[in-house]
Write an enzyme that holds these catalytic residues in place. Structure first.
Site, mmCIF file in Angstrom:
data_model
loop_
_atom_site.group_PDB
_atom_site.id
_atom_site.type_symbol
_atom_site.label_atom_id
_atom_site.label_comp_id
_atom_site.label_asym_id
_atom_site.label_seq_id
_atom_site.Cartn_x
_atom_site.Cartn_y
_atom_site.Cartn_z
ATOM 1 N N ASN A 273 -1.523 -9.594 -3.123
ATOM 2 C CA ASN A 273 -0.796 -9.583 -1.871
ATOM 3 C C ASN A 273 0.115 -10.802 -1.820
ATOM 4 O O ASN A 273 -0.401 -11.927 -1.954
ATOM 5 C CB ASN A 273 -1.816 -9.671 -0.730
ATOM 6 C CG ASN A 273 -1.339 -9.016 0.517
ATOM 7 O OD1 ASN A 273 -0.248 -8.472 0.544
ATOM 8 N ND2 ASN A 273 -2.160 -9.068 1.533
ATOM 9 N N ASP A 300 -1.187 -19.637 -5.344
ATOM 10 C CA ASP A 300 -1.935 -18.615 -4.597
ATOM 11 C C ASP A 300 -3.194 -18.253 -5.391
ATOM 12 O O ASP A 300 -3.585 -17.086 -5.497
ATOM 13 C CB ASP A 300 -1.102 -17.377 -4.308
ATOM 14 C CG ASP A 300 -1.786 -16.473 -3.265
ATOM 15 O OD1 ASP A 300 -1.275 -15.368 -3.002
ATOM 16 O OD2 ASP A 300 -2.849 -16.872 -2.739
ATOM 17 N N HIS A 304 -11.949 -14.094 -6.986
ATOM 18 C CA HIS A 304 -12.790 -13.050 -6.380
ATOM 19 C C HIS A 304 -14.000 -12.805 -7.266
ATOM 20 O O HIS A 304 -13.881 -12.786 -8.506
ATOM 21 C CB HIS A 304 -12.014 -11.735 -6.232
ATOM 22 C CG HIS A 304 -10.992 -11.748 -5.135
ATOM 23 N ND1 HIS A 304 -11.314 -11.948 -3.807
ATOM 24 C CD2 HIS A 304 -9.643 -11.619 -5.172
ATOM 25 C CE1 HIS A 304 -10.219 -11.924 -3.072
ATOM 26 N NE2 HIS A 304 -9.185 -11.740 -3.880
ATOM 27 N N GLY A 319 -5.573 -10.257 -5.274
ATOM 28 C CA GLY A 319 -5.478 -11.672 -5.632
ATOM 29 C C GLY A 319 -5.796 -11.939 -7.084
ATOM 30 O O GLY A 319 -6.486 -11.157 -7.732
HETATM 31 N N1 NCD Z 1 -2.886 -13.278 -2.283
HETATM 32 C C1 NCD Z 1 -3.889 -12.427 -2.333
HETATM 33 O O1 NCD Z 1 -3.755 -11.343 -2.910
HETATM 34 N N2 NCD Z 1 -5.064 -12.724 -1.753
HETATM 35 C C2 NCD Z 1 -5.315 -13.899 -0.925
HETATM 36 C C3 NCD Z 1 -4.936 -13.705 0.518
HETATM 37 C C4 NCD Z 1 -3.644 -13.013 0.718
HETATM 38 O O2 NCD Z 1 -2.628 -13.703 0.693
HETATM 39 O O3 NCD Z 1 -3.682 -11.806 0.863
HETATM 40 C C5 NCD Z 1 -6.792 -14.220 -0.965
HETATM 41 O O4 NCD Z 1 -7.199 -15.142 -0.264
HETATM 42 O O5 NCD Z 1 -7.526 -13.545 -1.723
HETATM 43 ZN ZN ZN Z 2 -0.909 -14.730 1.333
#
Ligand code: NCD
Ligand code: ZN
Length: 422
Positions: A273, A300, A304, A319
């Protein structure tokens, strides 16, 4: 124990080879002897990298990452400071939680961890959080973000910008109009049509950025745009900057390299995202980064746990981890443009955040926050070899240039011989 280090024959920012003496936490003047000597022939010294967009997951999801494991991954990536996003559990929307994260970072002692405070209570987008309490807390929060969620209500976004103006704070927006991305799985375009997946249209990002730059102009306050992903967003930013709006913007390493074609593999590691976009978006982002319309690279870093990521695409959390591969990815995109890399990955992020002591020119007397890179190295990314507690890297099996040989935080090594010191 503060020992001294003589870094011999290093190229500072790609310049001529020289010796760098680190003593008592600073870059020392002239030569002299040292307790330890590092043969830096062939290595490049950069000011320690600074990441304005890192998810450390603690408190709440220590199974995915902790402040300590994330700090270690950051140091191994050449970072000396990271800004930790507020989408933890509990959310970092009070002085108490931001101070907890700040203390955990100091205890880990591998990078400076600066907490980012939530804009709204619980990231729910309904009520401003205690921005002032977080700003005056020991963590001294200056950047506020609901990242993971968009501050979609324009009244709330305006009030947040007005509030932080008083102390020259920044609102960092995750630009996503939620009513345009309901159920979205990937970039809306030719590939999503072919795969039959609900699309995340570029306009969902661009419309929010267009609104927010006008709000920032109207209020006269500072806006930072997280993870810019489309050519259209670049044009909105170019226009706003030309008008003198106080807006800065970041791009992630993955949006500089990868495209939505990878979604055709249905490998959820490529779900992110904002989503991976098209090759023309990648080109526009690269040009904007070189030109400066995009000010910085931010990772970013989004770790996970396996059960949240290695599952059916529709259910996988979005993410990618990014701290340990950010510089190699940027090197593969920009080549050895060391001054540009130092500006986009260290100096500008430190300047935007008002972070003293990082992003320096490594001249005598400056704090010894630096990293030594071997640009001649080529490494195949192995998820199992990552220091991050999570494995969701999109570069598994990819050969990337560059290796972090050593990183120093105020003159103390955090990485030596490519290994974390603790
Ligand atoms: N960037 C991502 O894909 N994930 C981010 C949050 C987000 O910005 O959606 C997360 O904290 O996992
Ligand atoms: Zn974000």
């Amino acid at each position: 124990m503060t020992s001294s280090y003589l870094i011999k024959g290093v190229s500072v920012l790609g310049g001529d080879r020289t010796d760098l003496l680190i003593r008592d936490g600073v870059v020392a003047d002239g030569g002299g002897t040292a307790d330890e000597t590092i043969d830096a022939d062939g290595l490049v010294a950069l000011p320690g990298l600074v990441d304005l967009h890192t998810h450390l997951r603690e408190p709440g999801r220590e199974d995915a990452e902790t402040v300590e494991t994330g700090s270690r991954a950051a140091a191994l990536g050449g970072y000396t400071a990271v800004f930790a996003m507020a989408n933890t559990s509990p959310v970092a929307d009070t002085a108490g939680v931001v101070e907890q994260v700040w203390r955990l970072g100091r205890e880990a002692g591998l990078v400076d961890v600066l907490p980012i405070g939530a804009v709204t209570v619980g990231l729910a987008g309904r009520q401003l959080a205690e921005l002032g309490a977080m700003a005056t807390s020991a963590a001294g929060v200056r950047i506020f973000s609901d990242d993971g969620h968009c501050v979609a209500d324009p009244r709330l976004m305006r009030r947040a910008l007005e509030y932080v103006k008083a102390f020259d704070g920044i609102i960092a927006q995750h630009a996503e109009e939620p009513r345009l991305t309901e159920g979205a799985q990937m970039h809306e375009g030719e590939v999503s049509t072919r795969l039959g997946l609900t699309g995340w249209p570029a306009v969902a990002e661009e419309a929010i950025i267009a609104r927010d730059v006008l709000l920032a102009e109207h209020v006269g306050s500072r806006l930072h745009v997280c993870h810019v992903s489309t050519a259209g967003s670049v044009e909105v930013l170019r226009h706003a900057k030309a008008r003198g709006v106080r807006v800065t913007a970041e791009v992630t390493p993955h949006h500089l390299l990868l495209t939505d074609e990878l979604a055709a593999s249905y490998d959820p590691v490529f779900k992110v995202n904002p989503p991976l976009r098209t090759a023309s978006d990648v080109t526009a982002l690269r040009e904007a980064l070189v030109e400066g319309v995009i000010d910085i690279v931010a990772t970013d870093h989004a770790p996970h746990a396996v059960e949240d990521k290695e599952c059916e695409w529709a259910y996988a959390r979005p993410g990618m981890v990014g701290l340990e591969t950010a510089l190699p990815v940027v090197l593969s995109v920009l080549g050895e443009q060391w001054e540009l890399i130092a500006e986009r990955m260290s100096r500008a992020p430190a300047r935007i955040a008002g972070l003293a002591g990082h992003g320096t020119d490594l001249s005598a007397g400056t704090p010894a926050n630096l990293t030594l890179v071997d640009p001649s190295a080529r490494r195949v990314v192995d998820p199992a070899g990552l220091a991050s507690r999570s494995r969701n890297t999109p570069y598994a099996g990819t050969t990337l240039p560059g290796r972090i040989v050593a990183t120093f935080l105020r003159g103390e090594p955090t990485v030596l011989d490519g290994k974390a010191v603790k």
